[in-house]
Scaffold this motif. Sequence first.
Motif, mmCIF file in Angstrom:
data_model
loop_
_atom_site.group_PDB
_atom_site.id
_atom_site.type_symbol
_atom_site.label_atom_id
_atom_site.label_comp_id
_atom_site.label_asym_id
_atom_site.label_seq_id
_atom_site.Cartn_x
_atom_site.Cartn_y
_atom_site.Cartn_z
ATOM 1 N N ASP A 63 0.832 -1.205 0.000
ATOM 2 C CA ASP A 63 0.000 0.000 0.000
ATOM 3 C C ASP A 63 0.872 1.263 0.000
ATOM 4 O O ASP A 63 1.548 1.557 0.986
ATOM 5 C CB ASP A 63 -0.906 -0.008 1.234
ATOM 6 N N SER A 64 0.845 1.988 -1.096
ATOM 7 C CA SER A 64 1.675 3.186 -1.207
ATOM 8 C C SER A 64 1.257 4.278 -0.218
ATOM 9 O O SER A 64 1.994 5.240 -0.002
ATOM 10 C CB SER A 64 1.631 3.731 -2.633
ATOM 11 N N ALA A 65 0.079 4.137 0.393
ATOM 12 C CA ALA A 65 -0.375 5.122 1.377
ATOM 13 C C ALA A 65 0.268 4.893 2.750
ATOM 14 O O ALA A 65 0.211 5.787 3.608
ATOM 15 C CB ALA A 65 -1.895 5.080 1.505
ATOM 16 N N SER A 66 0.880 3.756 2.967
ATOM 17 C CA SER A 66 1.538 3.509 4.255
ATOM 18 C C SER A 66 2.689 4.483 4.438
ATOM 19 O O SER A 66 3.438 4.764 3.501
ATOM 20 C CB SER A 66 2.059 2.068 4.323
ATOM 21 N N ASN A 67 2.805 5.025 5.657
ATOM 22 C CA ASN A 67 3.844 6.029 5.890
ATOM 23 C C ASN A 67 4.607 5.808 7.194
ATOM 24 O O ASN A 67 5.397 6.647 7.613
ATOM 25 C CB ASN A 67 3.228 7.433 5.884
ATOM 26 N N TYR A 68 4.362 4.669 7.830
ATOM 27 C CA TYR A 68 5.023 4.386 9.107
ATOM 28 C C TYR A 68 5.453 2.927 9.107
ATOM 29 O O TYR A 68 4.643 2.037 8.837
ATOM 30 C CB TYR A 68 4.064 4.675 10.260
ATOM 31 N N PHE A 69 6.747 2.694 9.432
ATOM 32 C CA PHE A 69 7.313 1.354 9.284
ATOM 33 C C PHE A 69 8.129 1.004 10.533
ATOM 34 O O PHE A 69 9.319 1.301 10.615
ATOM 35 C CB PHE A 69 8.188 1.290 8.020
ATOM 36 N N PRO A 70 7.491 0.372 11.498
ATOM 37 C CA PRO A 70 8.216 -0.011 12.718
ATOM 38 C C PRO A 70 8.759 -1.427 12.641
ATOM 39 O O PRO A 70 8.292 -2.256 11.860
ATOM 40 C CB PRO A 70 7.120 0.083 13.786
ATOM 41 N N TRP A 71 9.746 -1.682 13.463
ATOM 42 C CA TRP A 71 10.283 -3.031 13.651
ATOM 43 C C TRP A 71 10.131 -3.402 15.121
ATOM 44 O O TRP A 71 10.485 -2.623 16.005
ATOM 45 C CB TRP A 71 11.764 -3.077 13.267
ATOM 46 N N TYR A 72 9.607 -4.610 15.344
ATOM 47 C CA TYR A 72 9.406 -5.093 16.702
ATOM 48 C C TYR A 72 10.264 -6.335 16.932
ATOM 49 O O TYR A 72 10.450 -7.149 16.029
ATOM 50 C CB TYR A 72 7.927 -5.449 16.943
ATOM 51 N N LYS A 73 10.721 -6.473 18.161
ATOM 52 C CA LYS A 73 11.474 -7.648 18.585
ATOM 53 C C LYS A 73 10.640 -8.394 19.611
ATOM 54 O O LYS A 73 10.093 -7.788 20.534
ATOM 55 C CB LYS A 73 12.799 -7.201 19.223
ATOM 56 N N GLN A 74 10.524 -9.701 19.421
ATOM 57 C CA GLN A 74 9.745 -10.492 20.364
ATOM 58 C C GLN A 74 10.590 -11.654 20.873
ATOM 59 O O GLN A 74 10.961 -12.544 20.104
ATOM 60 C CB GLN A 74 8.462 -11.028 19.723
ATOM 61 N N GLU A 75 10.897 -11.617 22.138
ATOM 62 C CA GLU A 75 11.611 -12.728 22.772
ATOM 63 C C GLU A 75 10.600 -13.794 23.163
ATOM 64 O O GLU A 75 9.409 -13.519 23.293
ATOM 65 C CB GLU A 75 12.413 -12.223 23.962
ATOM 66 N N LEU A 76 11.091 -14.996 23.363
ATOM 67 C CA LEU A 76 10.221 -16.140 23.595
ATOM 68 C C LEU A 76 9.288 -15.901 24.776
ATOM 69 O O LEU A 76 9.731 -15.585 25.881
ATOM 70 C CB LEU A 76 11.072 -17.384 23.843
ATOM 71 N N GLY A 77 7.986 -16.013 24.518
ATOM 72 C CA GLY A 77 6.997 -15.884 25.579
ATOM 73 C C GLY A 77 6.720 -14.468 26.028
ATOM 74 O O GLY A 77 6.013 -14.248 27.013
ATOM 75 N N LYS A 78 7.275 -13.488 25.292
ATOM 76 C CA LYS A 78 7.092 -12.099 25.718
ATOM 77 C C LYS A 78 6.344 -11.286 24.656
ATOM 78 O O LYS A 78 6.052 -11.776 23.572
ATOM 79 C CB LYS A 78 8.443 -11.471 26.021
ATOM 80 N N ARG A 79 6.037 -10.071 24.992
ATOM 81 C CA ARG A 79 5.298 -9.207 24.069
ATOM 82 C C ARG A 79 6.233 -8.597 23.034
ATOM 83 O O ARG A 79 7.425 -8.438 23.280
ATOM 84 C CB ARG A 79 4.627 -8.079 24.881
ATOM 85 N N PRO A 80 5.718 -8.263 21.870
ATOM 86 C CA PRO A 80 6.534 -7.527 20.885
ATOM 87 C C PRO A 80 6.887 -6.153 21.423
ATOM 88 O O PRO A 80 6.047 -5.462 22.007
ATOM 89 C CB PRO A 80 5.615 -7.417 19.665
ATOM 90 N N GLN A 81 8.137 -5.752 21.214
ATOM 91 C CA GLN A 81 8.589 -4.433 21.658
ATOM 92 C C GLN A 81 9.250 -3.712 20.501
ATOM 93 O O GLN A 81 10.058 -4.295 19.773
ATOM 94 C CB GLN A 81 9.583 -4.561 22.822
ATOM 95 N N LEU A 82 8.929 -2.440 20.375
ATOM 96 C CA LEU A 82 9.493 -1.627 19.308
ATOM 97 C C LEU A 82 10.996 -1.453 19.500
ATOM 98 O O LEU A 82 11.465 -1.141 20.592
ATOM 99 C CB LEU A 82 8.835 -0.247 19.303
#
Lengths: 110, 114
Positions: A27-46
């Motif tokens: 989608d060319s309208a997307s304007n925000y691109f984050p990366w998240y790291k998720q360790e085993l059994g934990k929540r995704p974190q930016l």
Amino acid sequence: GENVEQHPSTLSVQEGDSAVIKCTYSDSASNYFPWYKQELGKRPQLIIDIRSNVGEKKDQRIAVTLNKTAKHFSLHITETQPEDSAVYFCAAGGNTPLVFGKGTRLSVIA
Amino acid sequence: DSGVTQTPKHLITATGQRVTLRCSPRSGDLSVYWYQQSLDQGLQFLIQYYNGEERAKGNILERFSAQQFPDLHSELNLSSLELGDSALYFCASSPSDRVATEAFFGQGTRLTVV
């Protein structure tokens, strides 16, 4: 709607080497691109994010590049350490909720 | 700690049953998002609420529903549960209804349907 493809699905590197994960979006309208790291059994974190008016952003050993024309963005981790081992997700969004890639399992071998 | 609270952490239930997952967003955040994470599908967006109103819908089954209350906490209701509904359910929050900012994730609720 938005579709995000992420490659590779698994990645093994030797400690101290670099790791690169790539994502494409539709989608060319997307304007925000984050990366998240998720360790085993934990929540995704930016860990880092980039907006469409920027081509590259760096934070210590982590960098992200964005090519809006080609609709792809990449995560670069240099001097990898064992604690970098985790699943990494890219995402794209902006005016719509974040759509995530399927993740890359990074293993850093000591 | 992200400031997003999800309860319960774990839930085991039988097929055909109904469960409710609860999420309290970060203080001041008006948007709440629900995501489903299963082994082979990554993080799938289900639904978004903003200040009490449904704002966006993703791949949410008709057996699933959600709402956001005046105090901004949200509940995800899953009914007629099937084995395939077993997954980790995450809630995330952000200040705006336009996700040009970080979404903060809760710790998730692990649902096991037996």
